[in-house]
Scaffold this motif. Structure first.
Motif, PDB file in Angstrom:
ATOM      1  N   ASP A 145       0.857  -1.181   0.000  1.00 26.60           N
ATOM      2  CA  ASP A 145       0.000   0.000   0.000  1.00 26.60           C
ATOM      3  C   ASP A 145       0.891   1.228   0.000  1.00 26.60           C
ATOM      4  O   ASP A 145       1.640   1.471   0.956  1.00 26.60           O
ATOM      5  CB  ASP A 145      -0.911   0.001   1.230  1.00 26.60           C
ATOM      6  CG  ASP A 145      -1.953   1.119   1.197  1.00 26.60           C
ATOM      7  OD1 ASP A 145      -1.981   1.875   0.200  1.00 26.60           O
ATOM      8  OD2 ASP A 145      -2.722   1.235   2.153  1.00 26.60           O
ATOM      9  N   ASN A 146       0.837   1.989  -1.089  1.00 25.97           N
ATOM     10  CA  ASN A 146       1.592   3.240  -1.233  1.00 25.97           C
ATOM     11  C   ASN A 146       3.107   3.013  -1.217  1.00 25.97           C
ATOM     12  O   ASN A 146       3.866   3.903  -0.842  1.00 25.97           O
ATOM     13  CB  ASN A 146       1.196   4.246  -0.145  1.00 25.97           C
ATOM     14  CG  ASN A 146       1.485   5.687  -0.552  1.00 25.97           C
ATOM     15  OD1 ASN A 146       1.344   6.034  -1.721  1.00 25.97           O
ATOM     16  ND2 ASN A 146       1.890   6.509   0.389  1.00 25.97           N
ATOM     17  N   LEU A 147       3.531   1.829  -1.621  1.00 21.18           N
ATOM     18  CA  LEU A 147       4.946   1.518  -1.757  1.00 21.18           C
ATOM     19  C   LEU A 147       5.153   1.008  -3.180  1.00 21.18           C
ATOM     20  O   LEU A 147       4.771  -0.117  -3.505  1.00 21.18           O
ATOM     21  CB  LEU A 147       5.382   0.479  -0.722  1.00 21.18           C
ATOM     22  CG  LEU A 147       5.251   0.895   0.745  1.00 21.18           C
ATOM     23  CD1 LEU A 147       5.544  -0.278   1.676  1.00 21.18           C
ATOM     24  CD2 LEU A 147       6.173   2.076   1.066  1.00 21.18           C
ATOM     25  N   SER A 148       5.745   1.837  -4.018  1.00 20.85           N
ATOM     26  CA  SER A 148       5.744   1.569  -5.454  1.00 20.85           C
ATOM     27  C   SER A 148       6.855   0.645  -5.920  1.00 20.85           C
ATOM     28  O   SER A 148       6.859   0.224  -7.077  1.00 20.85           O
ATOM     29  CB  SER A 148       5.834   2.896  -6.225  1.00 20.85           C
ATOM     30  OG  SER A 148       6.999   3.608  -5.850  1.00 20.85           O
ATOM     31  N   ASN A 149       7.796   0.317  -5.053  1.00 18.89           N
ATOM     32  CA  ASN A 149       8.926  -0.519  -5.452  1.00 18.89           C
ATOM     33  C   ASN A 149       8.966  -1.828  -4.675  1.00 18.89           C
ATOM     34  O   ASN A 149       8.394  -1.930  -3.589  1.00 18.89           O
ATOM     35  CB  ASN A 149      10.250   0.218  -5.240  1.00 18.89           C
ATOM     36  CG  ASN A 149      10.312   1.545  -5.959  1.00 18.89           C
ATOM     37  OD1 ASN A 149      10.347   2.601  -5.327  1.00 18.89           O
ATOM     38  ND2 ASN A 149      10.298   1.523  -7.279  1.00 18.89           N
ATOM     39  N   VAL A 150       9.640  -2.798  -5.256  1.00 22.01           N
ATOM     40  CA  VAL A 150       9.880  -4.077  -4.590  1.00 22.01           C
ATOM     41  C   VAL A 150      11.332  -4.462  -4.843  1.00 22.01           C
ATOM     42  O   VAL A 150      11.748  -4.597  -5.994  1.00 22.01           O
ATOM     43  CB  VAL A 150       8.959  -5.195  -5.120  1.00 22.01           C
ATOM     44  CG1 VAL A 150       9.295  -6.516  -4.429  1.00 22.01           C
ATOM     45  CG2 VAL A 150       7.498  -4.850  -4.911  1.00 22.01           C
ATOM     46  N   VAL A 151      12.088  -4.627  -3.772  1.00 23.88           N
ATOM     47  CA  VAL A 151      13.465  -5.104  -3.893  1.00 23.88           C
ATOM     48  C   VAL A 151      13.459  -6.614  -3.701  1.00 23.88           C
ATOM     49  O   VAL A 151      12.850  -7.124  -2.767  1.00 23.88           O
ATOM     50  CB  VAL A 151      14.379  -4.427  -2.848  1.00 23.88           C
ATOM     51  CG1 VAL A 151      15.785  -5.036  -2.899  1.00 23.88           C
ATOM     52  CG2 VAL A 151      14.446  -2.924  -3.095  1.00 23.88           C
ATOM     53  N   VAL A 152      14.125  -7.315  -4.609  1.00 23.44           N
ATOM     54  CA  VAL A 152      14.297  -8.766  -4.496  1.00 23.44           C
ATOM     55  C   VAL A 152      15.785  -9.030  -4.300  1.00 23.44           C
ATOM     56  O   VAL A 152      16.604  -8.605  -5.128  1.00 23.44           O
ATOM     57  CB  VAL A 152      13.776  -9.497  -5.745  1.00 23.44           C
ATOM     58  CG1 VAL A 152      14.027 -11.005  -5.627  1.00 23.44           C
ATOM     59  CG2 VAL A 152      12.292  -9.223  -5.952  1.00 23.44           C
ATOM     60  N   TRP A 153      16.122  -9.703  -3.188  1.00 25.37           N
ATOM     61  CA  TRP A 153      17.541  -9.877  -2.841  1.00 25.37           C
ATOM     62  C   TRP A 153      17.822 -11.266  -2.304  1.00 25.37           C
ATOM     63  O   TRP A 153      17.071 -11.784  -1.472  1.00 25.37           O
ATOM     64  CB  TRP A 153      17.962  -8.844  -1.794  1.00 25.37           C
ATOM     65  CG  TRP A 153      19.419  -8.903  -1.418  1.00 25.37           C
ATOM     66  CD1 TRP A 153      20.477  -8.468  -2.159  1.00 25.37           C
ATOM     67  CD2 TRP A 153      19.972  -9.416  -0.198  1.00 25.37           C
ATOM     68  NE1 TRP A 153      21.655  -8.681  -1.478  1.00 25.37           N
ATOM     69  CE2 TRP A 153      21.379  -9.267  -0.270  1.00 25.37           C
ATOM     70  CE3 TRP A 153      19.414  -9.988   0.950  1.00 25.37           C
ATOM     71  CZ2 TRP A 153      22.234  -9.653   0.757  1.00 25.37           C
ATOM     72  CZ3 TRP A 153      20.266 -10.393   1.971  1.00 25.37           C
ATOM     73  CH2 TRP A 153      21.661 -10.220   1.873  1.00 25.37           C
ATOM     74  N   ASN A 154      18.889 -11.856  -2.815  1.00 24.50           N
ATOM     75  CA  ASN A 154      19.462 -13.080  -2.254  1.00 24.50           C
ATOM     76  C   ASN A 154      20.961 -13.008  -2.501  1.00 24.50           C
ATOM     77  O   ASN A 154      21.393 -12.784  -3.633  1.00 24.50           O
ATOM     78  CB  ASN A 154      18.871 -14.331  -2.901  1.00 24.50           C
ATOM     79  CG  ASN A 154      19.408 -15.610  -2.274  1.00 24.50           C
ATOM     80  OD1 ASN A 154      20.555 -15.980  -2.463  1.00 24.50           O
ATOM     81  ND2 ASN A 154      18.553 -16.299  -1.523  1.00 24.50           N
ATOM     82  N   PRO A 155      21.795 -13.176  -1.466  1.00 25.81           N
ATOM     83  CA  PRO A 155      23.231 -12.966  -1.628  1.00 25.81           C
ATOM     84  C   PRO A 155      23.944 -14.080  -2.386  1.00 25.81           C
ATOM     85  O   PRO A 155      25.040 -13.881  -2.903  1.00 25.81           O
ATOM     86  CB  PRO A 155      23.728 -12.893  -0.184  1.00 25.81           C
ATOM     87  CG  PRO A 155      22.763 -13.741   0.580  1.00 25.81           C
ATOM     88  CD  PRO A 155      21.428 -13.510  -0.084  1.00 25.81           C
ATOM     89  N   TRP A 156      23.339 -15.251  -2.409  1.00 23.89           N
ATOM     90  CA  TRP A 156      23.909 -16.438  -3.027  1.00 23.89           C
ATOM     91  C   TRP A 156      25.213 -16.841  -2.324  1.00 23.89           C
ATOM     92  O   TRP A 156      25.449 -16.449  -1.182  1.00 23.89           O
ATOM     93  CB  TRP A 156      24.071 -16.261  -4.536  1.00 23.89           C
ATOM     94  CG  TRP A 156      23.921 -17.560  -5.294  1.00 23.89           C
ATOM     95  CD1 TRP A 156      24.895 -18.232  -5.982  1.00 23.89           C
ATOM     96  CD2 TRP A 156      22.730 -18.343  -5.425  1.00 23.89           C
ATOM     97  NE1 TRP A 156      24.390 -19.390  -6.533  1.00 23.89           N
ATOM     98  CE2 TRP A 156      23.055 -19.491  -6.213  1.00 23.89           C
ATOM     99  CE3 TRP A 156      21.430 -18.218  -4.940  1.00 23.89           C
ATOM    100  CZ2 TRP A 156      22.132 -20.483  -6.521  1.00 23.89           C
ATOM    101  CZ3 TRP A 156      20.504 -19.195  -5.261  1.00 23.89           C
ATOM    102  CH2 TRP A 156      20.857 -20.310  -6.045  1.00 23.89           C
ATOM    103  N   ILE A 157      26.045 -17.618  -2.993  1.00 18.52           N
ATOM    104  CA  ILE A 157      27.136 -18.309  -2.309  1.00 18.52           C
ATOM    105  C   ILE A 157      28.246 -17.375  -1.834  1.00 18.52           C
ATOM    106  O   ILE A 157      28.550 -17.293  -0.640  1.00 18.52           O
ATOM    107  CB  ILE A 157      27.729 -19.398  -3.225  1.00 18.52           C
ATOM    108  CG1 ILE A 157      26.636 -20.392  -3.634  1.00 18.52           C
ATOM    109  CG2 ILE A 157      28.875 -20.128  -2.511  1.00 18.52           C
ATOM    110  CD1 ILE A 157      27.050 -21.356  -4.738  1.00 18.52           C
ATOM    111  N   GLU A 158      28.877 -16.656  -2.750  1.00 16.58           N
ATOM    112  CA  GLU A 158      30.061 -15.862  -2.399  1.00 16.58           C
ATOM    113  C   GLU A 158      29.723 -14.682  -1.508  1.00 16.58           C
ATOM    114  O   GLU A 158      30.451 -14.369  -0.568  1.00 16.58           O
ATOM    115  CB  GLU A 158      30.776 -15.389  -3.679  1.00 16.58           C
ATOM    116  CG  GLU A 158      31.360 -16.521  -4.501  1.00 16.58           C
ATOM    117  CD  GLU A 158      32.302 -17.397  -3.681  1.00 16.58           C
ATOM    118  OE1 GLU A 158      33.113 -16.852  -2.902  1.00 16.58           O
ATOM    119  OE2 GLU A 158      32.221 -18.638  -3.813  1.00 16.58           O
ATOM    120  N   LYS A 159      28.636 -14.009  -1.786  1.00 26.14           N
ATOM    121  CA  LYS A 159      28.242 -12.855  -0.983  1.00 26.14           C
ATOM    122  C   LYS A 159      27.945 -13.281   0.460  1.00 26.14           C
ATOM    123  O   LYS A 159      28.326 -12.606   1.415  1.00 26.14           O
ATOM    124  CB  LYS A 159      27.008 -12.187  -1.590  1.00 26.14           C
ATOM    125  CG  LYS A 159      26.643 -10.843  -0.994  1.00 26.14           C
ATOM    126  CD  LYS A 159      27.334  -9.725  -1.733  1.00 26.14           C
ATOM    127  CE  LYS A 159      26.768  -8.386  -1.317  1.00 26.14           C
ATOM    128  NZ  LYS A 159      27.335  -7.277  -2.101  1.00 26.14           N
TER     129      LYS A 159
END
Length: 346
Positions: free
Chosen positions: A283-297
């Motif tokens: 609601d009233n948040l226009s963005n979506v961040v999708v994050w997964n660091p995976w192996i090295e991170k």
């Protein structure tokens, strides 16, 4: 004494109030936990107002929390739902927030617990609670308890910030953060008001770490045709999501702006083996961040444990971070997310 043929019914079947949600502080007053009569619970750390646990009625955890997360206020929590305000990441070229640490100060400030409130659905001819009244008052009580929710409110203002934070961001504000637990969902709502005589700019985001069974069998829908900034490329690139389904097979750090977005925004569904596990409503948040660091991170982050934890987490983070939100004196910014278990959208 005459033994009457018709005796009063047992007290257990008489109408009464349903069991109430329970709210308790930890022994060191560092966190507060709310539990519904049906067994669902949520725990919020006062440091950062960070949601660190959300369990269903069976006690199954829905959020991922690093085993090395610091819960003593020494650094922001790795996992749960940290709050990002007033800057997403760092902004060295933005005059008002360039001196702030990554993701601002909301997640590293101690919030005040303002209290709780509860609610329950009013029984109608079409609700289970009403139907239960026809056969059993105890059943009605149980049904009413199942419809109950509990809301926890937390507050943060410029006057309660550390001296260092006030020097780096000298603007007056007041923030109210509400965490609402229902039997099948969790809602987090942030309202920030500009109490200053000057306008200022900000970004907000709810950095939600969802717990998944296996990232290799996890997929996301609701982002088709959305533009996104890919922060893993050098230089950072802008692209469009062409596939209706997003899967994770490497380090992922994307800021999406879903197509056709509106206050009644596009649902984002996280699936496990093609079955809906979570539906994220914004609601009233226009963005979506999708994050997964995976192996090295993951290996490179000291507070990320176990190192293979990336297999069991996925960040789906509603926010307003694509542009700066301008608040004039007296203006307020409100944004919320609701995470629904399974594929429900209403």
């Amino acid at each position: 004494m005459v033994d009457r043929a018709r005796k009063p019914s047992a007290l257990a079947t008489t109408p009464g109030l349903p069991p109430q949600p329970q709210v308790a502080f930890s022994s060191d007053n560092s966190s507060v936990t709310a539990t519904l009569p049906t067994g669902e619970s949520v725990s919020v750390l006062l440091y950062g107002a960070t949601v660190v646990s959300w369990k269903d009625k069976n006690g199954d955890e829905k959020l991922w929390l690093s085993e090395a997360a610091k819960l003593d206020g020494s650094k922001p929590v790795r996992g749960g739902i940290p709050l990002v305000f007033p800057v997403f990441g760092t902004a060295p070229d933005h005059a008002q927030t360039k001196s702030l640490p990554q993701h601002g100060f909301a997640r590293s400030s101690r919030w005040e617990f303002l209290g709780k409130s509860t609610s329950e659905s009013t029984p109608t001819p079409t609700t289970p609670a009403f139907a239960a009244t026809a056969t059993s008052a105890a059943g009605a009580v149980a049904a009413a308890a199942a419809d109950m929710s509990v809301k926890l409110d937390f507050g943060l203002s410029s006057s309660s910030l550390s001296e260092d934070a006030r020097q780096k961001w000298p603007y007056a504000f007041n923030a109210i953060y509400s965490v609402t637990l229902n039997t099948d969902s969790l809602t987090t709502n942030l309202v920030v008001t500009n109490d200053d005589e000057r306008s200022w700019e900000c970004q907000v985001l709810m950095h939600t770490y969802l717990r998944v069974d296996d990232i290799t069998t996890t997929s996301i829908t609701g982002l088709s045709s959305a533009s996104y900034i890919d922060k893993t490329t050098s230089p950072i690139s802008t692209n469009t999501q062409t596939s209706p389904v997003l899967t994770i097979s490497s380090e992922t750090d994307r800021v999406y702006t879903p197509a056709g977005d509106s206050p009644a925004s596009v649902p984002i569904t996280v699936l496990s083996n093609d079955k809906p596990k979570f539906t994220v409503l914004r609601d009233n948040l226009s963005n979506v961040v999708v994050w997964n660091p995976w192996i090295e991170k993951a290996k490179g982050m000291a507070d990320f444990e176990p190192k293979e934890g990336y297999k069991n987490m996925l960040c789906v983070e509603p926010g307003a971070v694509g542009t700066w939100q301008v608040l004039e004196p007296g203006d307020a910014l409100e944004g919320a997310q609701t995470i629904v278990l399974g594929g429900k959208t209403e």
